[in-house]
Design a protein around this motif. Structure first.
Motif: not given
Ligand code: NAD
Length: 415
Positions: A189, A216, A218-221, A241-242, A278, A292-294, A314-316, A341
């Protein structure tokens, strides 16, 4: 046609496109009423010995272009309306990047943190038993989504194969590599988003070394795109991150930030960087902003304060429709989620192709092919922007809607 199942949010999303393309009622019905909806309730034995009922959903929105594809999420707020909208967005996303798929989504209304791994395994297997007659490699192919991962896909595939009585790896994507997942799926992604961004940066003559980026999430994406852009020479000045964010105008060493996060569980208090909130991160003076969070992070409250030149979604749905209009008015280039994404579903498609052929590709081949799909989608979008003199999101939606309706027409399902 029965209107009870209409997805109201889908109407709102394609409103602009419906006007531009002058869509009739039958076309609107195709784009706003899912083809199939499954809602079910199933019992799972908890570790305590008690039985508990869970509610699950699977929505197959449109399959005119191929079998439907979409993730399964485990979240306490999962509900049918949300799943319908996400299935609709998957339909558009697959069309935007030219995958031979329609769109689907599924979910279970559950807070996974409250269940043990053994319970989650039974919940995952139960989901597959309930949907077994509804899914399959040539019908509907699930994948991970919020709070589901490769481990859960492995349990789901195992349950599917037990029911099927044979190996069927193409039934589910996002599997571990050892169970015939694809190389590079875990960062696909982010890599897809990075390819898209570099196409835009190229046309705007932005040199990576002179281009600042704030990410914004620091998870997978978020972590992977920060890492990739840092490796490509971009100056990543902030991540969060959150809990909170960190900022260094000279640029952060993302490899060190990842080690720091691994050790401490958070990005804050990174040596040499300033801790920021944030909200502050979103409003930084930066060339590129990557939410890339929420969802709903840029709203009408803060849209006017955004200073980035490019926002890469990058987030939805991180930008609300009102905020989107404000950013458009400020001439900020927004690269929408359905394109930015889509790299994850492209590599899910590659996984399905590899499983179907029983022939596996190197990471290099996967990434080369991913780049081709992403850059082709950007070029197609640019042409629609020029033809219709419209913004990027509208162009992507027009392009996707036209492809879906054309497939329905050729099938004789529309005039
Ligand atoms: P994840 O759970 O691995 O990471 C989410 C990150 O967001 C974490 O670092 C978390 O600490 C941070 N976070 C949470 N609340 C927050 C806030 N209030 N402010 C700032 N940061 C905050 O999720 P992910 O897989 O990285 O997905 C992130 C976004 O990307 C989501 O919207 C998801 O739908 C979208 N997405 C992911 C993929 C994928 O392949 N993983 C594909 C398409 C879309």
């Amino acid at each position: 046609m029965e209107k009870d199942n209409v997805c109201i949010d889908c109407y709102n999303q394609i409103d602009k496109v419906a006007n531009i393309l002058k869509l009739g009622q039958a076309e609107l019905d195709v784009l706003t009423i899912p083809k199939r909806i499954l809602t079910f309730s199933y019992p799972v034995r908890l570790d305590s010995g008690d039985l508990r009922y869970f509610t699950g959903y699977r929505v197959q929105f449109n399959d005119a272009r191929g079998p439907t594809k979409g993730g399964i999420r485990f979240h306490p707020e999962v509900n049918l309306e949300e799943i319908k909208t996400l299935a609709f967005l998957m339909t558009l996303k697959c069309a935007v990047v030219n995958l031979p798929y329609g769109g689907a989504k599924g979910g279970v209304t559950i807070d996974p943190k409250r269940f043990s791994d053994y319970e989650l395994e039974r919940i995952s297997r139960g989901y597959i038993r309930e949907t077994y007659n509804f899914i399959g490699p040539n019908i509907d192919i699930p994948a991970p989504d919020v709070n589901t991962d490769a481990k859960i896909m492995a349990w789901m595939l195992d349950e599917y194969e037990k029911l099927e009585g044979r190996h069927t790896p193409a039934a589910i994507t996002g599997k571990p590599i050892a169970l015939l997942g694809s190389k590079a799926r875990d960062f696909s992604t982010s890599m897809g988003g990075a390819y898209v961004l570099s196409e835009f940066a190229g046309t705007l003559n932005m040199k990576p070394s002179d281009t600042s980026v704030a990410v914004q999430g620091f998870g997978n994406v978020g972590m992977n795109i920060a890492r990739i852009l840092h490796e490509w020479g971009y100056k990543v000045i902030a991540v969060s991150d959150s809990k909170s964010g960190i900022y260094d105008s000279k640029g952060l060493d993302i490899k060190d930030v990842i080690s720091h996060k691994d050790k401490t569980g958070k990005v804050e208090k990174f040596r040499g960087a300033k801790d920021i909130s944030n909200e502050e991160l979103l409003e930084l003076k930066t060339d590129i902003l990557v939410p890339a969070a929420l969802e709903d992070q840029i709203t009408k409250k803060n849209a006017d304060k955004i200073k980035a030149k490019i926002v890469l979604e990058m987030a939805n749905r991180p930008i609300t429709p009102e905020a989107d209009d404000i950013l458009l008015g400020k001439k900020i280039v927004v690269i929408p989620d359905v394109l930015a994404n889509a790299g994850g579903v492209v590599v899910s498609y590659f996984e399905w192709v590899q499983n179907s052929q029983n022939y596996y590709w190197s990471e290099k081949v996967v990434l080369e092919r991913l780049k081709t799909y992403m850059t082709d989608a950007v070029r197609e979008m640019s042409k629609v922007c020029a033809d219709f003199k419209c913004d990027i999101r509208t162009a992507l939606y027009i392009n996707a809607v036209k492809k879906i309706l054309e497939a329905e027409k050729l099938r004789g399902n529309l005039k």
